[in-house]
Enzyme design. Structure first.
Site, short mmCIF file in Angstrom:
data_model
loop_
_atom_site.label_atom_id
_atom_site.label_comp_id
_atom_site.label_asym_id
_atom_site.label_seq_id
_atom_site.Cartn_x
_atom_site.Cartn_y
_atom_site.Cartn_z
CD GLU A 76 -2.76 1.15 2.52
OE1 GLU A 76 -3.85 1.73 2.46
OE2 GLU A 76 -2.37 0.54 3.56
CB CYS A 126 -4.83 -1.45 4.30
SG CYS A 126 -4.00 -1.26 5.91
CE LYS A 167 -7.66 1.31 3.24
NZ LYS A 167 -6.46 1.93 3.88
#
Length: 246
Positions: free
Chosen positions: A43, A153, A112
């Site tokens: 990331e 994440c 995301k």
């Protein structure tokens, strides 16, 4: 599923975008030379992780960072899962992962979905939503080896997302991530093993290497977990490449 070699690149990320991108390209080549078929970056591979950095480092897609990944994928004949970069789209910013096939073609991108807004009193407070917008779709791409689902994440905390991927035939879930020194030791491995075991899939994570001088300190420990919930490949906090035969 067909056997293949997976590489999770745990790279050091500094303040220079151009140096970060050049370093990522070098590590992709190194992983490909070791026989990897799919190479995943961490990331925010081109930018320090932090809300104050996202606007400065953001770029459109396609842009310089993703063009470098496209060329690296083609030159090394590998799938490149480009961790994530801060993406600028009009007046909004996203935390976005791009995926390139061995011909250097952009096959998909994942924004995301679940933004990292956290407040652990006395430990860490961080709110991605101060500057980022959330993605609104799940992302699957096809390889000759298997179908792959992508999250970034904080996405790994949402079990339903992994369940949808498994129900749609994914055998591997990739989560570029940057857990911190509070949540990392507590939940990083636990979440990977849970998602893998619950859904009978392989789960792999790529973190930035730890920089103790950074404003946000990453836990590291990039890993690969099998459907039995076993960690079959991992590392510590230093820069390295984690390999696994899937």
């Amino acid at each position: 599923m067909t056997k293949f070699k997976l590489a999770m690149v745990q790279m050091a990320v500094g303040m220079s975008k151009s140096e970060n991108v050049a370093h990522a390209v070098k590590l992709i080549s190194q992983a490909a030379s070791a026989g990897a078929n799919i190479v995943t970056l961490p990331e925010c591979f081109n930018s320090p992780y932090g809300t104050k950095h996202f606007p400065e480092y953001a770029e459109e897609i396609p842009g310089p960072s993703t063009q470098a990944l496209a060329e690296a994928a083609e030159e090394n004949s590998v799938f490149v899962v480009g961790g994530s970069i801060p993406e600028r789209d009009g007046d909004r910013l996203f935390n976005t992962c791009t995926v390139f096939d061995p011909r250097g073609e952009l096959v998909t991108k994942h924004r995301k979905v679940h933004l990292f807004d956290i407040d652990v009193p006395g430990r860490i407070t961080f709110k991605e939503s101060e500057v980022l917008s959330p993605g609104n779709k799940l992302t699957i791409f096809q390889t000759p080896y298997c179908s792959v689902g992508v999250g970034i994440c904080y996405d790994i905390r949402f079990a339903e997302m992994a369940q949808v991927y498994a129900s749609k035939g994914c055998s591997l879930l990739l989560y570029p991530g940057a857990f911190n020194m509070t949540t990392g030791p507590a939940h990083w491995e636990l979440l990977q093993r849970a998602r893998a075991l619950d859904n009978q899939v392989f789960v792999a994570t790529a973190s930035p290497a730890r920089d103790a001088s950074a404003g946000y300190i990453a836990w590291g420990h990039s890993s690969v977990v099998n459907p039995w919930g076993e960690v079959i490949a991992t590392t510590d906090e230093a820069e390295s490449i984690v390999y696994a035969n899937i």
